[in-house]
Design a protein around this motif. Sequence first.
Motif, PDB file in Angstrom:
ATOM      1  N   THR A 130       8.761  17.868  -2.012  1.00  0.00           N
ATOM      2  CA  THR A 130       9.105  16.891  -0.802  1.00  0.00           C
ATOM      3  C   THR A 130      10.498  16.257  -0.958  1.00  0.00           C
ATOM      4  O   THR A 130      10.986  16.216  -1.937  1.00  0.00           O
ATOM      5  CB  THR A 130       7.996  15.649  -0.775  1.00  0.00           C
ATOM      6  OG1 THR A 130       8.386  14.965   0.456  1.00  0.00           O
ATOM      7  CG2 THR A 130       7.962  14.923  -1.967  1.00  0.00           C
ATOM      8  N   GLN A 131      10.970  16.322   0.250  1.00  0.00           N
ATOM      9  CA  GLN A 131      12.453  15.735   0.192  1.00  0.00           C
ATOM     10  C   GLN A 131      12.501  14.333   0.076  1.00  0.00           C
ATOM     11  O   GLN A 131      13.701  13.765  -0.174  1.00  0.00           O
ATOM     12  CB  GLN A 131      13.085  16.282   1.555  1.00  0.00           C
ATOM     13  CG  GLN A 131      13.392  17.605   1.752  1.00  0.00           C
ATOM     14  CD  GLN A 131      14.020  17.968   2.878  1.00  0.00           C
ATOM     15  OE1 GLN A 131      13.803  17.515   3.934  1.00  0.00           O
ATOM     16  NE2 GLN A 131      14.665  19.191   3.064  1.00  0.00           N
ATOM     17  N   SER A 132      11.274  13.553   0.498  1.00  0.00           N
ATOM     18  CA  SER A 132      11.331  12.168   0.159  1.00  0.00           C
ATOM     19  C   SER A 132       9.889  11.896  -0.158  1.00  0.00           C
ATOM     20  O   SER A 132       8.727  11.880   0.659  1.00  0.00           O
ATOM     21  CB  SER A 132      11.547  11.675   1.654  1.00  0.00           C
ATOM     22  OG  SER A 132      11.506  10.072   1.618  1.00  0.00           O
ATOM     23  N   LEU A 170       0.868  -1.197  -0.027  1.00  0.00           N
ATOM     24  CA  LEU A 170      -0.005  -0.045   0.072  1.00  0.00           C
ATOM     25  C   LEU A 170       0.859   1.285  -0.076  1.00  0.00           C
ATOM     26  O   LEU A 170       0.802   2.225  -0.624  1.00  0.00           O
ATOM     27  CB  LEU A 170      -0.909   0.087   1.394  1.00  0.00           C
ATOM     28  CG  LEU A 170      -2.202   1.103   1.228  1.00  0.00           C
ATOM     29  CD1 LEU A 170      -3.028   0.934   0.090  1.00  0.00           C
ATOM     30  CD2 LEU A 170      -2.682   1.097   2.708  1.00  0.00           C
ATOM     31  N   HIS A 171       1.987   1.182   0.551  1.00  0.00           N
ATOM     32  CA  HIS A 171       2.927   2.299   0.717  1.00  0.00           C
ATOM     33  C   HIS A 171       3.400   2.539  -0.590  1.00  0.00           C
ATOM     34  O   HIS A 171       3.730   3.723  -0.983  1.00  0.00           O
ATOM     35  CB  HIS A 171       4.014   1.923   1.760  1.00  0.00           C
ATOM     36  CG  HIS A 171       5.055   3.048   1.923  1.00  0.00           C
ATOM     37  ND1 HIS A 171       6.312   2.834   2.200  1.00  0.00           N
ATOM     38  CD2 HIS A 171       4.991   4.457   2.086  1.00  0.00           C
ATOM     39  CE1 HIS A 171       6.764   4.116   2.370  1.00  0.00           C
ATOM     40  NE2 HIS A 171       6.094   5.017   2.158  1.00  0.00           N
ATOM     41  N   ASP A 172       3.840   1.438  -1.278  1.00  0.00           N
ATOM     42  CA  ASP A 172       4.334   1.682  -2.845  1.00  0.00           C
ATOM     43  C   ASP A 172       3.329   2.394  -3.575  1.00  0.00           C
ATOM     44  O   ASP A 172       3.688   3.047  -4.297  1.00  0.00           O
ATOM     45  CB  ASP A 172       4.875   0.221  -3.310  1.00  0.00           C
ATOM     46  CG  ASP A 172       6.006  -0.407  -2.486  1.00  0.00           C
ATOM     47  OD1 ASP A 172       6.890   0.426  -1.780  1.00  0.00           O
ATOM     48  OD2 ASP A 172       6.252  -1.619  -2.574  1.00  0.00           O
ATOM     49  N   VAL A 173       2.044   1.893  -3.515  1.00  0.00           N
ATOM     50  CA  VAL A 173       1.150   2.405  -4.336  1.00  0.00           C
ATOM     51  C   VAL A 173       0.973   4.124  -3.976  1.00  0.00           C
ATOM     52  O   VAL A 173       1.044   4.722  -4.869  1.00  0.00           O
ATOM     53  CB  VAL A 173      -0.248   1.932  -4.056  1.00  0.00           C
ATOM     54  CG1 VAL A 173      -1.224   2.618  -4.720  1.00  0.00           C
ATOM     55  CG2 VAL A 173      -0.271   0.558  -4.592  1.00  0.00           C
ATOM     56  N   VAL A 174       0.993   4.403  -2.887  1.00  0.00           N
ATOM     57  CA  VAL A 174       0.776   5.802  -2.323  1.00  0.00           C
ATOM     58  C   VAL A 174       2.134   6.603  -2.695  1.00  0.00           C
ATOM     59  O   VAL A 174       1.985   7.645  -3.283  1.00  0.00           O
ATOM     60  CB  VAL A 174       0.417   6.134  -1.098  1.00  0.00           C
ATOM     61  CG1 VAL A 174       0.274   7.686  -0.579  1.00  0.00           C
ATOM     62  CG2 VAL A 174      -0.905   5.543  -0.627  1.00  0.00           C
ATOM     63  N   THR A 175       3.478   5.927  -2.719  1.00  0.00           N
ATOM     64  CA  THR A 175       4.405   6.559  -2.946  1.00  0.00           C
ATOM     65  C   THR A 175       4.629   7.086  -4.479  1.00  0.00           C
ATOM     66  O   THR A 175       4.981   8.051  -4.900  1.00  0.00           O
ATOM     67  CB  THR A 175       5.910   5.785  -2.848  1.00  0.00           C
ATOM     68  OG1 THR A 175       5.843   5.480  -1.466  1.00  0.00           O
ATOM     69  CG2 THR A 175       7.150   6.168  -3.166  1.00  0.00           C
ATOM     70  N   ALA A 176       4.157   6.092  -5.428  1.00  0.00           N
ATOM     71  CA  ALA A 176       4.035   6.236  -6.732  1.00  0.00           C
ATOM     72  C   ALA A 176       3.147   7.302  -7.185  1.00  0.00           C
ATOM     73  O   ALA A 176       3.403   8.053  -7.895  1.00  0.00           O
ATOM     74  CB  ALA A 176       3.682   5.019  -7.567  1.00  0.00           C
ATOM     75  N   TRP A 177       2.191   7.394  -6.338  1.00  0.00           N
ATOM     76  CA  TRP A 177       0.975   8.664  -6.686  1.00  0.00           C
ATOM     77  C   TRP A 177       1.831  10.015  -6.253  1.00  0.00           C
ATOM     78  O   TRP A 177       1.646  10.893  -6.947  1.00  0.00           O
ATOM     79  CB  TRP A 177      -0.055   8.522  -5.880  1.00  0.00           C
ATOM     80  CG  TRP A 177      -1.295   9.764  -6.001  1.00  0.00           C
ATOM     81  CD1 TRP A 177      -1.972   9.850  -6.998  1.00  0.00           C
ATOM     82  CD2 TRP A 177      -1.112  10.660  -5.233  1.00  0.00           C
ATOM     83  NE1 TRP A 177      -2.671  11.132  -6.594  1.00  0.00           N
ATOM     84  CE2 TRP A 177      -2.388  11.544  -5.889  1.00  0.00           C
ATOM     85  CE3 TRP A 177      -0.588  11.212  -3.830  1.00  0.00           C
ATOM     86  CZ2 TRP A 177      -2.468  12.789  -4.931  1.00  0.00           C
ATOM     87  CZ3 TRP A 177      -0.816  12.229  -3.250  1.00  0.00           C
ATOM     88  CH2 TRP A 177      -1.823  13.255  -4.106  1.00  0.00           C
ATOM     89  N   VAL A 178       2.255   9.829  -5.163  1.00  0.00           N
ATOM     90  CA  VAL A 178       3.256  11.248  -4.609  1.00  0.00           C
ATOM     91  C   VAL A 178       4.300  11.553  -5.817  1.00  0.00           C
ATOM     92  O   VAL A 178       4.319  12.825  -6.073  1.00  0.00           O
ATOM     93  CB  VAL A 178       4.056  10.975  -3.173  1.00  0.00           C
ATOM     94  CG1 VAL A 178       4.803  11.976  -2.884  1.00  0.00           C
ATOM     95  CG2 VAL A 178       2.917  10.611  -2.253  1.00  0.00           C
TER      96      VAL A 178
END
Length: 228
Positions: A176-178, A157-165
């Motif tokens: 964002t810095q990260s 789930l974290h990977d999915v949201v990271t891709a969106w970010v």
Amino acid sequence: MSSSGNTDVATETCPACQDDGAEQRQRGRQKVHDEATLKARVVEIAFSTFQKHSYNGTTMALVAKNTGISKRTLYELFPSKIELFAELAMRHRANLLDIPAGREAETLEEALKALFKVDQSDEKHLQQAAEMRLFYVEAVANEELGVLLRRACGSELHDVVTAWVEEEVAKGRIVTQSSRDTAKYLLDVLIAARLFRPRAPDVITGVSDIRTYLNHTIQLILNGLLPR
């Protein structure tokens, strides 16, 4: 297997039987549809059964009985209890986010609301909260489930949201810095906030209903706490 072979022979020897073959293929598609419907019903019943009896207290026989199907049928759909629980976790994860809507929104505020389904019904918010509570309890109580849930509802789930970010960063709508830290923060405040959300709003005096609360949270994300 044998019926499939018979159909092939009949088609070769009798052209008129080709219509029968088409009819059988149509019935096959209906069977697939019915199986998907049945699997969804089994998962729904399994969730309420896990809620009532816990994972360890639930048997496949009990799920089959509550669903009104045979154990054999249940095992054909889900070969083991943990695979059934994993399916529940995957469906839960899919229901938490609406990636397409989050991508298509015109503003970042609209994107956050759409992505995290802020404006969905009270019933759906409560269902998500109930599922999260079940997973939280079972992840603590069962090491095997904890590994499964951390993967399916945590890291993936974290990977999915990271891709969106990262997509939003590319559009110039997020700085964002990260990306991974930002994704974790969004999950913490817009998903995990529902975990211990009380059903009755007066349990915590003055706290808004869940949709208003999440909208306020998004405003804090966008504007911060400092006066402008």
